[in-house]
Design a protein around this motif. Structure first.
Motif, PDB file in Angstrom:
ATOM      1  N   LEU A 106       0.560  -1.465   0.041  1.00 26.52           N
ATOM      2  CA  LEU A 106      -0.489   0.212   0.001  1.00 26.52           C
ATOM      3  C   LEU A 106       1.104   1.931  -0.074  1.00 26.52           C
ATOM      4  O   LEU A 106       0.702   2.106  -0.827  1.00 26.52           O
ATOM      5  N   PHE A 107       1.726   0.795   0.852  1.00 21.21           N
ATOM      6  CA  PHE A 107       3.143   2.395   1.061  1.00 21.21           C
ATOM      7  C   PHE A 107       3.357   1.964  -0.910  1.00 21.21           C
ATOM      8  O   PHE A 107       3.730   2.951  -1.074  1.00 21.21           O
ATOM      9  N   ALA A 108       4.213   1.514  -1.237  1.00 17.07           N
ATOM     10  CA  ALA A 108       4.733   1.587  -2.570  1.00 17.07           C
ATOM     11  C   ALA A 108       3.441   2.094  -3.742  1.00 17.07           C
ATOM     12  O   ALA A 108       3.683   2.861  -4.570  1.00 17.07           O
ATOM     13  N   ILE A 109       2.882   2.286  -3.375  1.00 15.34           N
ATOM     14  CA  ILE A 109       0.774   1.833  -4.188  1.00 15.34           C
ATOM     15  C   ILE A 109       0.917   3.713  -4.007  1.00 15.34           C
ATOM     16  O   ILE A 109       0.675   4.328  -4.880  1.00 15.34           O
ATOM     17  N   GLY A 110       1.000   4.330  -2.641  1.00 17.31           N
ATOM     18  CA  GLY A 110       0.505   5.486  -2.801  1.00 17.31           C
ATOM     19  C   GLY A 110       1.824   6.528  -2.738  1.00 17.31           C
ATOM     20  O   GLY A 110       1.745   7.832  -3.259  1.00 17.31           O
ATOM     21  N   GLY A 111       3.176   5.647  -3.153  1.00 20.27           N
ATOM     22  CA  GLY A 111       3.747   6.474  -3.551  1.00 20.27           C
ATOM     23  C   GLY A 111       4.088   6.470  -4.931  1.00 20.27           C
ATOM     24  O   GLY A 111       4.350   8.098  -5.544  1.00 20.27           O
ATOM     25  N   PHE A 112       3.929   5.594  -5.380  1.00 20.24           N
ATOM     26  CA  PHE A 112       4.073   5.235  -7.319  1.00 20.24           C
ATOM     27  C   PHE A 112       2.695   6.414  -7.530  1.00 20.24           C
ATOM     28  O   PHE A 112       2.971   7.351  -8.620  1.00 20.24           O
ATOM     29  N   ALA A 113       0.892   6.882  -6.986  1.00 20.77           N
ATOM     30  CA  ALA A 113       0.294   7.592  -7.196  1.00 20.77           C
ATOM     31  C   ALA A 113       0.793   9.426  -7.092  1.00 20.77           C
ATOM     32  O   ALA A 113       0.684  10.266  -7.712  1.00 20.77           O
ATOM     33  N   ASN A 114       1.608   8.778  -5.912  1.00 20.12           N
ATOM     34  CA  ASN A 114       1.784  10.805  -5.868  1.00 20.12           C
ATOM     35  C   ASN A 114       3.243  11.314  -6.871  1.00 20.12           C
ATOM     36  O   ASN A 114       2.969  12.500  -6.714  1.00 20.12           O
ATOM     37  N   THR A 115       3.964  10.152  -6.855  1.00 23.39           N
ATOM     38  CA  THR A 115       4.500  10.823  -8.011  1.00 23.39           C
ATOM     39  C   THR A 115       3.821  11.043 -10.187  1.00 23.39           C
ATOM     40  O   THR A 115       3.974  11.553 -10.534  1.00 23.39           O
ATOM     41  N   LEU A 116       2.822  10.080 -10.004  1.00 23.57           N
ATOM     42  CA  LEU A 116       1.910  10.239 -10.959  1.00 23.57           C
ATOM     43  C   LEU A 116       1.076  11.564 -10.993  1.00 23.57           C
ATOM     44  O   LEU A 116       1.476  12.385 -12.370  1.00 23.57           O
ATOM     45  N   VAL A 117       1.049  11.765 -10.087  1.00 25.31           N
ATOM     46  CA  VAL A 117      -0.220  13.089 -10.022  1.00 25.31           C
ATOM     47  C   VAL A 117       0.663  14.115  -9.895  1.00 25.31           C
ATOM     48  O   VAL A 117       0.150  15.002 -10.315  1.00 25.31           O
TER      49      VAL A 117
END
Length: 484
Positions: free
Chosen positions: A281-292
């Motif tokens: 979940l931390f990885a998903i949130g990190g990648f989502a922050n990078t994409l946004v």
């Protein structure tokens, strides 16, 4: 070396039986002695009267020097009293008159060679003292009464004036039948007392067995079963006394133990879930922050990524709540005015209530006393209850908050007119997998020494009441919350 186990029932019954028997023996011995003393006292009084009557009867003939008349009086006494022997001696101890004519002119001590009689003869002749005693002669009990015969002026014509004591009157009363009757009465009394003792012991031991020992044995049996993990056993004991109250308290403790074990299992499971889910979940949130933040991202893609971030945060909050639920609470106790704390919490929830189209009605708070509790935990409980009420009013409604107190506790009530709790939550309202907010609220209240009572229905809505103790110490007993 371990001492062998002795049953509590054996100890109690043994001690009671021993003490009762000792008391019975003591009372029997005292009664035996008292009866014997009373009997001897009565015999002594009767002997004194006989001696006085005999003295009066022989006084006249003796003072006149009428020997035949005196002998006649002794003969009459022998005919009237078959169990009495009477001897009149002179100052030397020789028998001058007697109810047994064949012993006349014989020395009294030749007939009765006894130290007691010798002493009483000395007291009567030399000191002029009357006396009485119980003694045994020829294997039979006798009561001896000795009366001194003083030398009066009327007797000087026969005996002169040189001897102050003319002799002594010895009255021997046979006590064989009296003592046989006394022993018979004592035996009947002892048998009656023994029967009473048996009935008393039987009733007392039966009562102790039924009302005390059997109930304690049942508690011991149940405790051994629970010790080996069988939580289906029940400590309930019939009655309305300290033992039944003890059984209720033990049952409550077992329920809390079962709940604690369940919470421990949930904690282990939550820790495992958190470890396995939070990393990806931390990885998903990190990648989502990078994409946004990536340039050239169109608006539709950004909204989707924002949804991913929002749901990831919500899932992380759920995991954090599960972890907190499984851990012991760290309480920070302080003196708190609950009315001020509730008002402050409601202000912070104002935006959420307005957005949910909920009309808040707060009843006027009375001037409640300050209590010692954890203010942050109380605020969290209130927020959880409000959140629970909002979930039952999807189209809006009315929320009522009230505050009351009694001598020991403060009661905070949150009521709504919503649709009530869902059926799956109603079946297990404090299960963290069905209602995490309610389960967490109940856990907090238990740790604070209070309780959560919950009532819910489709027509009446939901009524939740928090009971907060005024005392600092957490109370040892806890009753299961009521659900209607």
């Amino acid at each position: 070396m371990q001492r062998p186990r002795t049953s509590l029932g054996v100890k109690i019954l043994g001690v009671i039986s021993l003490v009762t028997c000792l008391v019975f023996l003591g009372l029997f011995a005292a009664n035996y002695s008292w009866k014997q003393e009373i009997t001897i006292h009565q015999i002594d009084r009767m002997g004194l009267r006989v001696s006085e009557l005999l003295s009066m009867a022989i006084d006249g003939p003796m003072r006149r020097g009428d020997n035949p008349g005196t002998h006649e009086q002794f003969r009459l006494v022998a005919d009237l009293f078959m169990d009495i022997r009477v001897h009149l001696t002179d100052f030397r101890g020789n028998i001058t008159y007697s109810t047994e004519p064949d012993v006349l002119r014989r020395d009294l001590l030749d007939l009765y060679d006894s130290p007691e009689i010798r002493d009483m003869l000395d007291l009567g002749i030399r000191e002029g003292r009357d006396s009485g005693t119980l003694l045994e002669l020829r294997g039979r009990p006798y009561y001896l009464r000795v009366q001194s015969i003083a030398n009066a002026p009327e007797c000087y014509h026969c005996h002169g004036a040189s001897q102050p004591i003319l002799g002594a009157l010895f009255e021997f009363q046979d006590m064989h039948e009296d003592f046989a009757q006394l022993r018979t009465m004592q035996m009947y009394g002892g048998l009656l007392a023994l029967g009473g003792l048996a009935v008393l012991l039987t009733c007392v031991l039966f009562y102790l067995r039924v009302r005390l020992l059997d109930r304690i044995s049942n508690l011991s049996r149940v405790s051994q079963a629970i010790r080996h993990g069988n939580y289906t056993e029940d400590f309930s004991v019939q009655g309305a006394d300290e033992i039944s109250e003890l059984g209720q308290n033990l049952s409550s403790m077992v329920q809390r133990l079962k709940t604690a074990e369940k919470y421990a299992a949930i904690g282990e499971f939550s820790t495992y879930i958190a470890h396995e889910i939070r990393n990806p979940l931390f990885a998903i949130g990190g990648f989502a922050n990078t994409l946004v933040r990536s340039p050239g991202m169109d608006e539709t893609s950004q909204k989707k990524i924002q949804i991913i971030l929002s749901e990831s945060k919500r899932l992380d909050d759920i995991l954090r709540t599960f972890i907190n639920f499984s851990r012991p609470l760290e309480l920070t106790m302080s003196s708190v005015r609950i009315d001020a704390l509730v008002s402050e919490t409601i202000v912070s929830l104002g935006a959420s209530l307005q957005a949910a189209n909920v009309d808040l009605r707060m009843e006027p708070f009375p001037s409640v006393s300050a209590i010692v509790t954890d203010p942050e935990m109380v605020q969290q409980c209130l927020k959880n209850l409000v959140k629970n009420s909002l979930s039952t009013m999807p189209s809006g409604g009315e929320l009522r908050i009230s505050l009351q107190e009694d001598e020991d506790s403060v009661f905070l009530t949150v009521a709504d007119n919503g649709d009530g709790l869902p059926s799956d939550v109603l079946e297990h309202p404090f299960n963290p997998f069905t209602s995490l907010e309610l389960a967490m609220t109940r856990k907090i209240m238990i740790d604070l020494g209070g309780e959560l009572n919950l009532e819910s229905g489709t027509e009446s809505g939901t009524l939740a009441t928090l009971r907060l103790p005024k005392a600092l110490a957490v109370r040892p007993e806890h009753h299961e919350p009521a659900l209607k």
